[in-house]
Design a protein around this motif. Structure first.
Motif, PDB file in Angstrom:
ATOM      1  N   PRO A 165     -10.110  -0.126  -0.500  1.00  0.00           N
ATOM      2  CA  PRO A 165     -10.134  -1.274   0.419  1.00  0.00           C
ATOM      3  C   PRO A 165     -11.238  -2.239   0.045  1.00  0.00           C
ATOM      4  O   PRO A 165     -12.255  -1.861  -0.547  1.00  0.00           O
ATOM      5  N   LYS A 195       0.837  -1.201   0.000  1.00  0.00           N
ATOM      6  CA  LYS A 195       0.000   0.000   0.000  1.00  0.00           C
ATOM      7  C   LYS A 195       0.872   1.251   0.000  1.00  0.00           C
ATOM      8  O   LYS A 195       0.589   2.212  -0.730  1.00  0.00           O
ATOM      9  N   TYR A 231      -5.917   2.907  -4.874  1.00  0.00           N
ATOM     10  CA  TYR A 231      -6.495   1.608  -4.557  1.00  0.00           C
ATOM     11  C   TYR A 231      -7.704   1.842  -3.670  1.00  0.00           C
ATOM     12  O   TYR A 231      -7.885   2.924  -3.108  1.00  0.00           O
ATOM     13  N   ILE A 275      -7.039  -5.088  -0.663  1.00  0.00           N
ATOM     14  CA  ILE A 275      -7.264  -3.871  -1.449  1.00  0.00           C
ATOM     15  C   ILE A 275      -7.471  -4.264  -2.907  1.00  0.00           C
ATOM     16  O   ILE A 275      -7.075  -5.352  -3.338  1.00  0.00           O
TER      17      ILE A 275
END
Length: 124
Positions: free
Chosen positions: A100, A88, A98, A108
């Motif tokens: 979640p 991340k 991205y 993700i």
């Protein structure tokens, strides 16, 4: 029944530009590039644990625009990863957005430069 499925050997993704895709898959995500047989079109093979992702630089028969913003509502390839927080951070540092997972799992969804959706699931 005697036949059993043992796992997924590879997933193929259509891309418009192999070099641009390698900048994402190899340089951002950190996937190793594997030897690829001599095929009549550009592309790359990448290692993912015991499996592979094959990037195929071919005309895309699917629409690239108008895809759902969240990759979980689109066809996608799901990959188990260790170090999800590190991934991340790399995505954030390189400006790759991205979302979640809406399931509550440590996961993700991210799209590659061609809009292919990937789900990255943190190994527990």
């Amino acid at each position: 029944m005697s036949g059993r499925f043992l796992g997924i050997h590879h997933a193929s993704l259509i891309v418009a530009d192999t070099a641009r895709s390698l900048a994402f898959y190899r340089d951002v995500l950190g996937l190793p590039v594997l030897e690829r047989p001599d095929l009549p079109f550009p592309g790359a093979w990448l290692g993912v644990g015991a499996g592979q992702i094959h990037l195929l630089e071919l005309p895309n028969p699917d629409p690239v625009d108008g895809r759902p913003e969240h990759g979980g509502r689109d066809r996608h390839v799901a990959l188990s990863v260790s170090g999800l927080e590190e991934i991340k951070l790399r995505l954030e540092q390189t400006g790759v957005s991205y979302t979640p997972s809406r399931s509550g799992r440590p996961a993700i969804f991210v799209r590659d430069p061609d809009g292919n959706a990937l789900e990255l699931i943190g190994a527990t």
